[in-house]
Write an enzyme that holds these catalytic residues in place. Structure first.
Site, PDB file in Angstrom:
ATOM      1  N   PRO A   1       0.795  -1.208   0.000  1.00  0.00           N
ATOM      2  CA  PRO A   1       0.000   0.000   0.000  1.00  0.00           C
ATOM      3  C   PRO A   1       0.832   1.265   0.000  1.00  0.00           C
ATOM      4  CG  PRO A   1      -0.027  -1.117   2.134  1.00  0.00           C
ATOM      5  CD  PRO A   1       1.113  -1.622   1.354  1.00  0.00           C
ATOM      6  N   GLU A   2       0.523   2.128  -0.914  1.00  0.00           N
ATOM      7  CA  GLU A   2       1.026   3.489  -0.860  1.00  0.00           C
ATOM      8  C   GLU A   2      -0.140   4.359  -0.397  1.00  0.00           C
ATOM      9  OE1 GLU A   2       3.429   4.731  -4.213  1.00  0.00           O
ATOM     10  OE2 GLU A   2       3.740   2.659  -4.785  1.00  0.00           O
TER      11      GLU A   2
END
Length: 270
Positions: free
Chosen positions: A2-3
């Site tokens: 996840p960014e």
DNA sequence: CCTGGCCCCTGCAAGC
DNA sequence: TGCTTGCAGGGGCCAG
């Protein structure tokens, strides 16, 4: 995994299910993730109402009057809201149960994620000194330009530095540099003010668009409701080594910068 | 102060 | 088929 867009998608997915709800119990199936889970999580969180779910950088913040639980998804973390009787699977490390009969379940095969605690009025040391949120006015190209003077590290590494701006990880750094037409290998200190102004604009545009698409699913990212992220279809550079540039047809190249694969078009990016 | 390298951990795909 | 190798969306920490 996840960014910023994936963390924000996760936040939006869980918030409606837990905001205003009371925690009835916490189950820690192991004492640590990346770091030991502080005792306050088990001792102070039960009984509290989650007043709001916020995000700072890639951390999710579950705010209560007794303090704030900080959740980081690392590379492979996932949060889901499930019925309390949902069977436990491998890598289901933490459950936070609510008075609704649901549990917020944290799953993380690689355990690069974290569950930490912040007392009321305090700022956790990991959140001290980090840069501005990219989608606020505190982040702009002028800031990048000023901070970059004299820096010899590649501009992509610079863009991924949490002291410069938070939330931009390996996918979106490649994408923003592609959109801005900047070669990721270029020394940060040799990029002009004008090009940083453009880069900051593209960072904002791409992150906002990716949030709108529910993030990017490369292999296993799913929002709390089980939906994949559709930004994958809109990637111009990341993961496309050898494939034709969607703009000019030149094969996309990959190079390692800061121990991370970095994708770029040798024709469109200078 | 800045930079590059290492490491944490598991799963998966590719190559032999 | 099975083993080995390399790589993966993060980021703290260390030595130079």
């Amino acid at each position: 995994m996840p960014e910023l867009p994936e963390v924000e998608t996760t936040r939006r997915g869980i918030a409606p299910h837990i905001e205003g709800r009371r925690v009835t119990g916490v189950v820690l199936r192991r004492p640590d993730l990346r770091w030991p889970i502080p005792r306050e999580v088990a001792e102070l969180l039960p009984g509290q109402v989650v007043d709001s779910v916020d995000r700072r950088a890639k951390y999710l913040l579950l705010n209560t009057s007794a303090g704030t639980a900080l959740l980081h998804l690392g590379m492979s973390g996932m949060l889901r809201v499930l019925p309390a009787d949902t069977p436990i699977a491998k890598h289901d490390h933490v459950d936070i149960a609510f008075d609704t009969g649901s549990v917020l379940r944290f799953t993380d095969p690689r355990r690069f994620g974290a569950l930490l605690w912040q007392m009321p009025g305090e700022t956790h040391e990991l959140l001290e000194g980090i840069g501005p949120e990219p989608l606020t006015d505190d982040f702009d190209g002028e800031r990048m330009y000023q901070l970059s003077r004299g820096r010899t590290a590649p501009v992509k590494t610079f863009l991924m530095d949490n002291a410069v701006v938070v939330g931009v990880g390996n996918i979106y750094a490649s994408e923003a540099l592609f959109a801005a037409g900047i070669d990721p290998r270029r020394a940060a200190g040799k990029v002009s003010r004008e090009r940083y102004l453009r880069l900051a604009q593209e960072v904002k545009r791409i992150l906002a668009l990716a949030i709108n698409r529910g993030g990017t699913t490369l292999r296993d990212f799913l929002a709390p409701d089980g939906a994949p992220g559709y930004f994958f279809q809109e990637l111009f550079a990341y993961g496309r080594a050898g494939e034709a540039c969607k703009v000019c047809g030149t094969p996309i190249r990959v190079v390692t910068l800061g121990q991370r694969a970095s994708f770029y078009c040798p024709h469109c990016q200078r």
